[in-house]
Structures are given as C-alpha cells and as structure tokens.
Enzyme design. Structure first.
Site, PDB file in Angstrom:
ATOM      1  CG  ASN A  42      -1.680   1.237   1.445  1.00 13.90           C
ATOM      2  OD1 ASN A  42      -1.806   2.040   0.524  1.00 13.90           O
ATOM      3  ND2 ASN A  42      -2.226   1.412   2.632  1.00 13.90           N
ATOM      4  CD1 TRP A  43       3.754   1.348  -2.652  1.00 12.86           C
ATOM      5  CD2 TRP A  43       3.961   2.624  -4.484  1.00 12.86           C
ATOM      6  NE1 TRP A  43       4.732   0.795  -3.454  1.00 12.86           N
ATOM      7  CE2 TRP A  43       4.880   1.548  -4.575  1.00 12.86           C
ATOM      8  CE3 TRP A  43       3.906   3.539  -5.529  1.00 12.86           C
ATOM      9  CZ2 TRP A  43       5.742   1.393  -5.668  1.00 12.86           C
ATOM     10  CZ3 TRP A  43       4.752   3.381  -6.612  1.00 12.86           C
ATOM     11  CH2 TRP A  43       5.669   2.320  -6.679  1.00 12.86           C
ATOM     12  CE  LYS A  44       0.356   3.373   4.821  1.00 10.45           C
ATOM     13  NZ  LYS A  44       0.325   3.524   6.249  1.00 10.45           N
ATOM     14  CG  HIS A  69      -5.544   1.638   5.485  1.00 12.42           C
ATOM     15  ND1 HIS A  69      -5.116   2.579   6.386  1.00 12.42           N
ATOM     16  CD2 HIS A  69      -4.467   0.841   5.232  1.00 12.42           C
ATOM     17  CE1 HIS A  69      -3.830   2.357   6.668  1.00 12.42           C
ATOM     18  NE2 HIS A  69      -3.420   1.301   5.979  1.00 12.42           N
ATOM     19  CD  GLU A 123      -2.637   5.348   6.980  1.00 11.42           C
ATOM     20  OE1 GLU A 123      -2.657   5.409   5.732  1.00 11.42           O
ATOM     21  OE2 GLU A 123      -1.669   4.912   7.624  1.00 11.42           O
ATOM     22  CD  GLU A 181      -3.218  -2.806   7.495  1.00 13.26           C
ATOM     23  OE1 GLU A 181      -2.126  -3.001   6.968  1.00 13.26           O
ATOM     24  OE2 GLU A 181      -3.892  -1.790   7.300  1.00 13.26           O
ATOM     25  N   GLY A 224       2.711   2.159  10.549  1.00 19.96           N
ATOM     26  CA  GLY A 224       3.612   3.293  10.333  1.00 19.96           C
ATOM     27  C   GLY A 224       4.348   3.743  11.581  1.00 19.96           C
ATOM     28  CB  SER A 253       5.708  -1.741  11.747  1.00 17.86           C
ATOM     29  OG  SER A 253       5.187  -0.443  11.969  1.00 17.86           O
ATOM     30  N   GLY A 290       2.959  -1.203   4.209  1.00 20.16           N
ATOM     31  CA  GLY A 290       2.956   0.203   3.817  1.00 20.16           C
ATOM     32  C   GLY A 290       4.352   0.661   3.435  1.00 20.16           C
ATOM     33  N   GLY A 291       5.041   1.287   4.371  1.00 18.10           N
ATOM     34  CA  GLY A 291       6.338   1.920   4.098  1.00 18.10           C
ATOM     35  C   GLY A 291       7.336   1.022   3.392  1.00 18.10           C
TER      36      GLY A 291
HETATM   37  C1  PEP Z   1      -0.499  -0.057   5.995  1.00 23.90           C
HETATM   38  O1  PEP Z   1      -0.535   1.084   5.560  1.00 23.90           O
HETATM   39  O2  PEP Z   1      -1.441  -0.814   5.738  1.00 23.90           O
HETATM   40  C2  PEP Z   1       0.648  -0.468   6.789  1.00 23.90           C
HETATM   41  C3  PEP Z   1       0.622  -1.655   7.343  1.00 23.90           C
HETATM   42  O3  PEP Z   1       1.683   0.426   6.902  1.00 23.90           O
HETATM   43  P1  PEP Z   1       3.149   0.128   7.514  1.00 23.90           P
HETATM   44  O4  PEP Z   1       3.629  -1.173   6.918  1.00 23.90           O
HETATM   45  O5  PEP Z   1       3.987   1.294   7.071  1.00 23.90           O
HETATM   46  O6  PEP Z   1       3.007   0.040   8.988  1.00 23.90           O
END
Ligand code: PEP
Length: 248
Positions: A9-11, A93, A95, A163, A169, A208, A229-230
C-alpha cells in the site's frame, strides 16, 4: 490450500518516477509462488497497469466509491478501477476510517460495489491502542468483521487484513502471540459465517512489516501474507519480504 499474498500500500506516496520500482519488483519475483500486489495512488494506476502487464505483479487501488457512478465529485468507482485493469481494492484502511470518518457500514457498501465490478476486496480491520489496552480487541474485530464484510464475500473475492492501528507506520509490530490470537479469532468467525469459503479467505497481517521481522510473522498460524505500507515503496525492502513469504 490458501495462496500466499504480499500486498503493498503506497498510500499518498510515490511519483511517476517511482513507478520504476514496479519493474524492479517484478523482475525479482518471477519464480516465487506468491501473489504480489502493489496499490499505488489512484492517479498512477493506469500507468502502473501498463508497466506490469506482462508481469506476475498485480495492481490495485486504495479505495473506491460505493455507487456505480453518479454525482460524487472527486471519487472513483469500482467499475472504473476494473476498467483500467486493476484487480484489487483496499477498503476500510484505518487511515480512511480516521481521515474520512468511514464506518464499517460504508466499508461493506464499498466492498459490495467492488465485488460487483469483479474486483477482489482487501478489507481491513484492527483495534486502536486504547481498545487493546482496555482488552476490547476481539470485540472490536468481531464488530468490524460482522459489519464490513458483505454476505457476497467468497474465498476468491475477499481478503481480510488484520492491521492493529497502533502498529501502522509506527515501527511497532504486534507480537506473534497477539497476531496468532487475532488471526485464529478471525478465522473462526469467517468459518462460522461463511463455512468452506471462510476457510479459504486469506488473512494478511499489516503493521510495520519489514525485511527483518517478516519471516517470524509469516511463521505464525493463520498468517497468509502481509499488507505492507512503508516497506513496499522500494523494491530493495519489499522483495526480501516477498521472498520471506515464499520461503515460509
Ligand atoms: C499499511 O498502511 O497498511 C501499513 C501496514 O503500513 P506500515 O507497513 O507502514 O506500517
């Protein structure tokens, strides 16, 4: 037997130039028996699909509207996403639940639209830190699952991502015991509601996930992959995670 999946997920990150990472990822995963997905910002989806049309890398989006079309300025429909050749949509999600006040009812309607358009929905659930500290995690997950997942969900059109909000994040990851407990619970709920189809629905962990912790997470019971994500923004970080999943 559930097929493993690594989803990125590049957000609201990346650029046209960053789409070169897709080629770098695709080139390194050709022999791996894992479904791999990147969800870039919607504006880049068309170009991303074009760049990966010969590769085993799927392209998805991070949200869709619940209506098929109409007067919804700034929104995109599931049918438009499918029309571009994208295959998956992340829904619910945390966010989006926080930034756009999305409720689980909204998520279910969006998921219904996604399934209707032939997309696979990745439906996210997860507790906040306060909810975990208050020992409400499983109640929250039960409610989110019951309301967010539509009746039309099957093993092929729906994936659940657990999640924990406090792990997204933040660099903090749930312990394998915590992941194990929630994933077992989610599996039991899916089995109770959907029977065989619930047994086949894939469960991803997100929060993470990094090259350094991926193998331990993937060794956990009922973890069929990750939503990342990241660490999905760069091939150098994402490919080791995909390889750890393939080796699990
Ligand atoms: C996400 O955005 O779904 C996520 C899990 O982010 P991260 O891996 O950066 O915690």
């Amino acid at each position: 037997m559930r097929r493993k999946m690594a989803a990125g997920n590049w957000k609201m990150n990346g650029s046209r130039a960053a789409l070169s990472e897709l080629g770098a990822i695709a080139a390194q995963i050709t022999d791996l028996d894992v479904d791999t997905l990147i969800c870039p910002p919607a504006l880049y989806v068309s170009e991303a699909v074009g760049r990966t049309s010969n590769a085993s890398l799927h392209i998805g989006v991070q949200d869709c509207h619940f209506e098929i079309s109409g007067a919804h300025t700034g929104d995109i429909s599931a049918a438009m996403i499918a029309d571009l050749g994208a295959t998956h949509v992340i829904l619910g999600h945390s966010e989006r639940r926080a930034d756009h006040s999305e409720t689980s009812e909204d998520v279910r309607e969006k998921a219904r639209a996604a399934l209707h358009a032939g997309l696979t929905a990745i439906i996210c659930v997860g507790e906040s830190e306060d909810q975990r500290l208050a020992k409400n995690t499983l109640d929250i997950i039960a409610r989110q699952l019951a309301t967010s997942v539509p009746d039309a969900s099957t093993a092929t059109n729906t994936i659940i991502a657990y999640e924990p909000v406090w792990a997204i994040g933040t660099g903090r990851t749930a312990t394998t015991d915590e992941i194990d407990e929630v994933h077992d619970f989610v599996r039991a709920r899916l089995l109770r509601r959907f029977g065989e189809e619930g047994q086949g629905m894939r469960l991803l962990y997100g929060g993470s996930v990094k090259p350094t912790n991926a193998a331990e997470i993937f060794a956990t019971n009922n973890v069929d992959g990750a939503l990342v994500g990241g660490a999905s923004l760069k091939a150098d970080d994402f490919v080791p995670i995909i390889k750890a999943l393939a080796a699990s």
